[in-house]
Scaffold this active site. Sequence first.
Site, PDB file in Angstrom:
ATOM      1  N   PRO A   1     -35.843  -4.210   2.761  1.00  0.00           N
ATOM      2  CG  PRO A   1     -37.050  -2.527   3.836  1.00  0.00           C
ATOM      3  CD  PRO A   1     -35.788  -3.331   3.953  1.00  0.00           C
TER       4      PRO A   1
ATOM      5  N   GLY B   1     -33.478   2.028  -1.138  1.00  0.00           N
ATOM      6  CA  GLY B   1     -32.329   2.808  -0.709  1.00  0.00           C
ATOM      7  C   GLY B   1     -31.559   2.180   0.433  1.00  0.00           C
TER       8      GLY B   1
ATOM      9  N   GLY C   1     -29.702  -0.794   0.171  1.00  0.00           N
ATOM     10  CA  GLY C   1     -28.614  -1.668  -0.244  1.00  0.00           C
ATOM     11  C   GLY C   1     -29.010  -3.119  -0.467  1.00  0.00           C
ATOM     12  CB  SER C   2     -32.285  -4.699  -1.130  1.00  0.00           C
ATOM     13  OG  SER C   2     -32.687  -5.810  -1.831  1.00  0.00           O
TER      14      SER C   2
ATOM     15  CB  ALA D   1     -25.004  -3.979  -2.616  1.00  0.00           C
ATOM     16  CB  ALA D   2     -27.311  -6.896   1.213  1.00  0.00           C
TER      17      ALA D   2
ATOM     18  CG  ASP E   1     -25.659   0.817  -2.278  1.00  0.00           C
ATOM     19  OD1 ASP E   1     -25.425   1.907  -1.730  1.00  0.00           O
ATOM     20  OD2 ASP E   1     -26.785   0.491  -2.717  1.00  0.00           O
TER      21      ASP E   1
HETATM   22  O1  PMV Z   1     -30.694   3.551  -3.343  1.00  0.00           O
HETATM   23  P1  PMV Z   1     -29.397   2.914  -2.924  1.00  0.00           P
HETATM   24  O2  PMV Z   1     -29.416   2.318  -1.616  1.00  0.00           O
HETATM   25  O3  PMV Z   1     -28.909   1.954  -3.961  1.00  0.00           O
HETATM   26  O4  PMV Z   1     -28.336   4.092  -2.808  1.00  0.00           O
HETATM   27  C1  PMV Z   1     -27.861   4.687  -3.954  1.00  0.00           C
HETATM   28  C2  PMV Z   1     -26.932   5.805  -3.647  1.00  0.00           C
HETATM   29  C3  PMV Z   1     -26.714   6.709  -4.849  1.00  0.00           C
HETATM   30  O5  PMV Z   1     -25.772   7.691  -4.438  1.00  0.00           O
HETATM   31  C4  PMV Z   1     -28.020   7.404  -5.239  1.00  0.00           C
HETATM   32  C5  PMV Z   1     -26.194   5.956  -6.058  1.00  0.00           C
HETATM   33  C6  PMV Z   1     -24.779   5.446  -5.897  1.00  0.00           C
HETATM   34  O6  PMV Z   1     -24.407   4.567  -6.684  1.00  0.00           O
HETATM   35  O7  PMV Z   1     -24.022   5.919  -5.050  1.00  0.00           O
END
Ligand code: PMV
Length: 327
Positions: free
Chosen positions: A111, A115, A117-118, A120-121, A162
């Site tokens: 999704p 949150g 890691g889409s 980055a993946a 991520d």
């Molecule tokens: O929302 P995501 O999956 O990209 O997670 C971000 C995590 C944070 O701590 C909010 C930001 C970061 O860069 O670590």
Amino acid sequence: MPAYSASAPGKIILFGEHAVVYGQPAIAVPLSQVRARAYVTANRAGTVPAGKKASDPLSSVVVEAPDIGLRADLAGLPPDHPLAAAILAVFERLQVVQPPSCTVRVRSSIPRSSGMGSGAAVSVAIMRALSAYLGHPLPPEEISALAYEVEKIHHGTPSGIDNSVVTFGKAVYFVRGQPIQALKLLVPFHIVVGVTGIATPTGEMVAGVRRRWQADPAAYEALFDAVGQVARQARRLIEDSAPEALGPLMDHNQALLSQVGVSCPELDRLVDAARSSGALGAKLSGGGGGGAMIALVREQEAARVASALQAAGAVRVIQTMVGKRQK
Ligand code: PMV
């Protein structure tokens, strides 16, 4: 040239999001039930739209992402477009001036802006497949570092968690700027993920926290310190083979994240539903403001918690066993 494909998993943050941007430790694990996959294939004659910026060497590269209805040539995408940035990072690293005529196609079941890691993946999958296609598969350390650069374009100040967890595909104890530490996960445990369906760009959430931290540094640093304590305790419990004791730490981490201002009514509703249907603990995971939450469950309660999350509005529920060997 032979075709290449590569993938990268999604991820969940078990403890420490947001505080990790400010130097506190965080714990994240890959979520292999959802993945991004990139395919690089040679173009057949006529694939590239004729006449369109044909003089631009980047016009020989077609970028396709059917999940978001994208089909464009690389020359037509802004260089900071997330897919273009990942491709250009590989060309720059491998000093490719005239790219071969090829198509980079991306599919993802992770999704987006949730949150997990889409972004980055997707970057990692593209970088793996494209560098292999070009005959120079890049090692994981370099892939992770390049994906971090792409994350910076969109997040501003990403911690690097991520790209690290999706590249290496294993549980990590992560401190910004330090080499990643693998987590010893001897006793597997069950997590149920609930997705709110509200897409919230992480960059916006991180920027909001930064504004509030600047307005009241003492209060926010105390909150970040408390989150760091939680992450350190969680590591000890995991490495001491007592993961079921993580529940109260998840609840405490969620309370701190609420004070940081990154939860929202939809997340709170899913967290409450998980707890009242038997979860050992629950919290948001990732940037917050929507996105996803996670609940720690005993195996026998996983199905009940999953149903409760659906009834409370989750658009998607994923059950996973952390510590089981990832594919
Ligand atoms: O929302 P995501 O999956 O990209 O997670 C971000 C995590 C944070 O701590 C909010 C930001 C970061 O860069 O670590």
